[in-house]
Design an enzyme around this catalytic site. Structure first.
Site, mmCIF file in Angstrom:
data_model
loop_
_atom_site.group_PDB
_atom_site.id
_atom_site.type_symbol
_atom_site.label_atom_id
_atom_site.label_comp_id
_atom_site.label_asym_id
_atom_site.label_seq_id
_atom_site.Cartn_x
_atom_site.Cartn_y
_atom_site.Cartn_z
ATOM 1 N N LYS A 69 59.306 102.457 -41.796
ATOM 2 C CA LYS A 69 59.435 101.487 -40.689
ATOM 3 C C LYS A 69 58.116 100.735 -40.492
ATOM 4 C CE LYS A 69 62.461 100.818 -38.210
ATOM 5 N NZ LYS A 69 63.645 99.898 -38.272
ATOM 6 N N GLU A 116 57.490 105.494 -33.557
ATOM 7 C CA GLU A 116 56.960 106.503 -34.493
ATOM 8 C C GLU A 116 55.918 105.923 -35.437
ATOM 9 O OE1 GLU A 116 59.594 109.278 -36.246
ATOM 10 O OE2 GLU A 116 60.877 109.370 -34.487
ATOM 11 N N TYR A 168 60.182 108.450 -42.890
ATOM 12 C CA TYR A 168 60.896 107.470 -42.055
ATOM 13 C C TYR A 168 59.917 106.531 -41.374
ATOM 14 C CZ TYR A 168 62.944 105.555 -37.790
ATOM 15 O OH TYR A 168 63.311 104.703 -36.777
#
Ligand code: NAD
Ligand code: DAU
Length: 355
Positions: free
Chosen positions: A164, A136, A160
């Site tokens: 990351k 992602e 999110y």
């Protein structure tokens, strides 16, 4: 020789620990996990009498704890899986994602750097810090664009994936600046046993069996590249054993599918394995309001890990999804136990107002 695994009570972490220790000759594991809503000691129940598994309840953000564990157990590698991992939760509450994924990774890197710097020469050279990350971070692909290679620019779109991406950059910098021997893996969507039923596949299985609506976001044409969790675990083992420090390895299943197709496959399998007198489970499919900022397509080009390290997934989607549906049918008690009050609160928060 010991491994320190973070997040080993979660979905991928517990599959990894169980897989690793299934080999009687495997090195012991120290498993550090904060047991958030996503961590579950029951996942590790099979290891209750296995002296090679030491579970430590604690947070990767606690420096003193990290220093103590590293000094006491002197691991030859740290496998970093602990994270807040659910995109929808990151939209409702991004703070926890910054805390664990960014600050927690920073604290872990600093503790590991201090430990590693003081190792004797050979142990320093052999040491590895393996950071488990996600596809992602690369953002969303156009329908006809080539799949993500390791050179694809970072363009994270959710809290999110941004957290990351930040952690990936920290890991990279600790290699380039301090020489820490890091390995980073960016993997596509996993599915399989022990996945918390907030994620698409276990949520759809659990809802179908309970006769509840199957909520597909938007038009359901968003594409993900699905990989069976056991294959992700074998890829992590491969990268740990043969990866080159400082390198990034993309991991994927060569299995791009739109969400609608995934949900129809699950319904078809349940129709076969647990037929419902009320009719096909597909009758429960409901289209609901889309996820804000929803990425349209992810796809991994996994040729580097195949070419350089000889890894390929062992499961097809047909075999993996069948095993997964069998697992959830056989583990109704596990599902019921994790559908606690806080799970029900989350479902109410996420799905209320989606219509
Ligand atoms: P998960 O949410 O199921 O498990 C995360 C685990 O980390 C839980 O056991 C939780 O208790 C623990 N944890 C959370 N915060 C912690 C903290 N501060 N200190 C210590 N432990 C903490 O996640 P998952 O799906 O198993 O994902 C594991 C890793 O793999 C994550 O880094 C995730 O970004 C990455 N990843 C996941 C997927 C996927 O499809 N699930 C795909 C690619 C990469
Ligand atoms: O790509 C790797 C990532 O895959 C990991 O890094 C994440 O940790 C993991 O959670 C997963 O992220 P996704 O957002 O892709 O997974 P999720 O299971 O939440 O959703 C998969 C797709 O299904 C996504 O397009 C959103 C959609 N969806 C999800 C839920 C929960 C629905 O249509 N309905 C739902 O109720």
């Amino acid at each position: 020789m010991t491994l320190l695994v973070t997040g080993g009570a979660g979905f991928i972490g517990s599959n990894f620990v169980l897989d690793w220790l299934a080999d009687p000759a495997a090195e012991p594991i120290v498993n550090l996990d904060a047991l958030t809503y996503a961590g579950n000691r029951q996942n590790l129940a099979a290891l209750a009498d296995d002296g090679r598994h030491l579970f430590v309840h604690g947070d990767i953000g606690t420096r003193e704890l990290l220093d103590r564990l590293l000094q006491e157990h002197r691991p030859r590698a740290v496998l970093h899986l602990a994270a807040e991992s659910h995109v929808d939760r990151s939209i409702h509450g991004p703070g926890a994602f910054i805390k664990t994924n960014v600050e927690g990774t920073f604290t872990l890197l600093e503790a590991v750097r201090a430990y590693w710097s003081a190792l004797p020469h050979d142990a320093r050279a052999a040491f590895r810090f393996l950071h488990v990350s996600t596809d992602e971070v690369y953002g969303s692909l156009a329908p006809d664009a080539p799949a993500f290679t390791e050179q694809h620019p970072y363009a994270p779109n959710s809290p999110y994936s941004a957290s990351k991406a930040a952690s990936d950059h920290l890991v990279r910098a600790w290699h380039h600046t301090y020489g820490l021997p890091v390995l980073t893996t960016n993997c596509s969507n996993n599915y399989g046993p022990l996945q918390f039923p907030e994620k698409l596949i276990p949520l759809m299985i659990a809802n179908a069996l309970a006769g509840k609506p199957l909520p597909i976001y938007g038009d359901g044409q968003q594409v993900r590249d699905w990989l069976y969790v056991g294959d992700h675990c074998s890829a992590i083992r491969t990268v740990l054993a043969r990866g080159t420090p400082g390198e990034v390895y993309n991991i994927g299943g060569w299995n791009e599918q739109p969400n609608r197709a995934i949900v129809h496959t699950i319904c078809g399998l349940l129709d076969e394995l647990r037929p419902d007198p009320g009719g096909t489970y597909a009758r429960l499919i409901t289209h609901v309001k889309d996820r804000p900022g929803h990425d349209r397509r992810y796809a991994i080009d996994a040729r580097k890990i195949e070419r350089e390290l000889g890894w390929r997934p062992g499961e097809t989607f047909d075999s993996g999804i069948r095993k997964t549906v069998h697992w959830y049918l056989a583990h109704a008690a596990w599902v019921a136990a994790v559908q606690s009050g806080s799970y029900r609160d989350w479902v109410a928060t996420n799905y209320a107002g989606r219509g």
